[in-house]
Design an enzyme around this catalytic site. Structure first.
Site, short mmCIF file in Angstrom:
data_model
loop_
_atom_site.label_atom_id
_atom_site.label_comp_id
_atom_site.label_asym_id
_atom_site.label_seq_id
_atom_site.Cartn_x
_atom_site.Cartn_y
_atom_site.Cartn_z
CB ILE A 97 44.31 -20.40 -2.74
CG1 ILE A 97 45.01 -19.49 -3.77
CG2 ILE A 97 43.48 -19.57 -1.77
CD1 ILE A 97 44.07 -18.80 -4.73
CG HIS A 114 52.64 -11.34 -3.56
ND1 HIS A 114 52.14 -12.40 -4.28
CD2 HIS A 114 52.43 -10.24 -4.31
CE1 HIS A 114 51.64 -11.95 -5.42
NE2 HIS A 114 51.79 -10.64 -5.47
C1 GAR Z 1 59.23 -16.05 -4.90
O1 GAR Z 1 59.56 -14.98 -5.71
C2 GAR Z 1 57.95 -15.76 -4.15
O2 GAR Z 1 57.80 -14.42 -3.77
C3 GAR Z 1 56.91 -16.13 -5.17
O3 GAR Z 1 57.41 -17.29 -5.78
C4 GAR Z 1 58.84 -17.27 -5.73
C5 GAR Z 1 59.31 -18.55 -5.11
O4 GAR Z 1 60.70 -18.68 -5.21
N1 GAR Z 1 55.65 -16.33 -4.57
C6 GAR Z 1 54.49 -16.08 -5.17
O5 GAR Z 1 54.42 -15.64 -6.31
C7 GAR Z 1 53.28 -16.35 -4.33
N2 GAR Z 1 52.12 -15.82 -4.95
P1 GAR Z 1 61.48 -19.73 -4.32
O6 GAR Z 1 60.78 -21.09 -4.51
O7 GAR Z 1 62.87 -19.74 -4.88
O8 GAR Z 1 61.43 -19.27 -2.89
#
Ligand code: GAR
Length: 193
Positions: A97, A114
């Protein structure tokens, strides 16, 4: 107005903590003619983040900071971002954060993606909670970052239907496909394109 980079695009940094699939989709988008941004920096709090490989693959500079001393990491980061004329930050699976001070001092836009239909399911374990609550739909949201977690102004959302046999894994996968589509769209929207 944001200044442009050598490519006549606005300098962007993408912050990641893990896999980086959204980072990859943003890099691909940034290379298209219609993209207003050029990704100049990848930032991570995790030295082992798989997504850091895209720095090598696409020859994009990277900065890894451990965030253990948050103030110190953030001030180093602000310096680097300024030096590189970064005017937009895209958080993409970045699990730290950012402080109020960082958000205030960064001279540009900060976006986040998100995996839920905000304002529902802020924070972690979104898919698990959506399933436990027997939601019919979930989805993803791109929003501006403010000092409260997952609470900034919403830019774009995409809804997906939750099927009877849905699992956390299948839902995450389904939503991720949409994440890769809406993040670039949200960026276009932010720049009125
Ligand atoms: C994604 O699903 C994103 O929305 C989530 O983490 C994942 C990352 O995937 N973000 C959160 O939960 C933020 N609070 P990635 O590394 O393959 O893009």
């Amino acid at each position: 107005m944001a200044q442009s980079t050598g490519y006549n695009k606005i300098g962007a940094a993408v912050f990641i903590s893990g896999r980086g699939s959204n980072l990859k989709s943003l890099i691909k988008f940034s290379k298209t003619k219609k993209s207003p941004i050029s990704i100049e920096f990848i930032v991570s709090n995790n030295f082992k983040a798989k997504g850091l490989n895209y720095s090598r693959i696409y020859k994009i500079k990277k900065k890894v900071l451990n965030f253990k001393e948050k103030n110190l990491s953030e001030s180093k980061l602000l310096y680097v971002l300024k030096q590189n004329n970064i005017r937009i930050i895209c958080l993409a699976g970045f699990m730290k954060i950012l402080s109020k001070n960082f958000i205030k001092k960064f001279n540009g836009k900060i976006l986040n993606i998100h995996p839920s239909l905000l304002p529902k399911y802020k924070g972690l374990n979104t898919h698990k909670r959506a399933l436990l609550n027997k939601e019919k739909y979930s989805g993803c949201t791109v929003h501006f970052v403010n000092s409260r977690l997952d609470s900034g102004k919403i830019i774009l959302q995409k809804r997906v239907r939750i099927s009877k046999s849905e699992t956390e894994t299948s839902l995450a996968k389904k939503i991720l496909v949409q994440e890769h589509k809406i993040y670039p769209k949200a960026i276009l929207k932010v720049f009125n394109l």
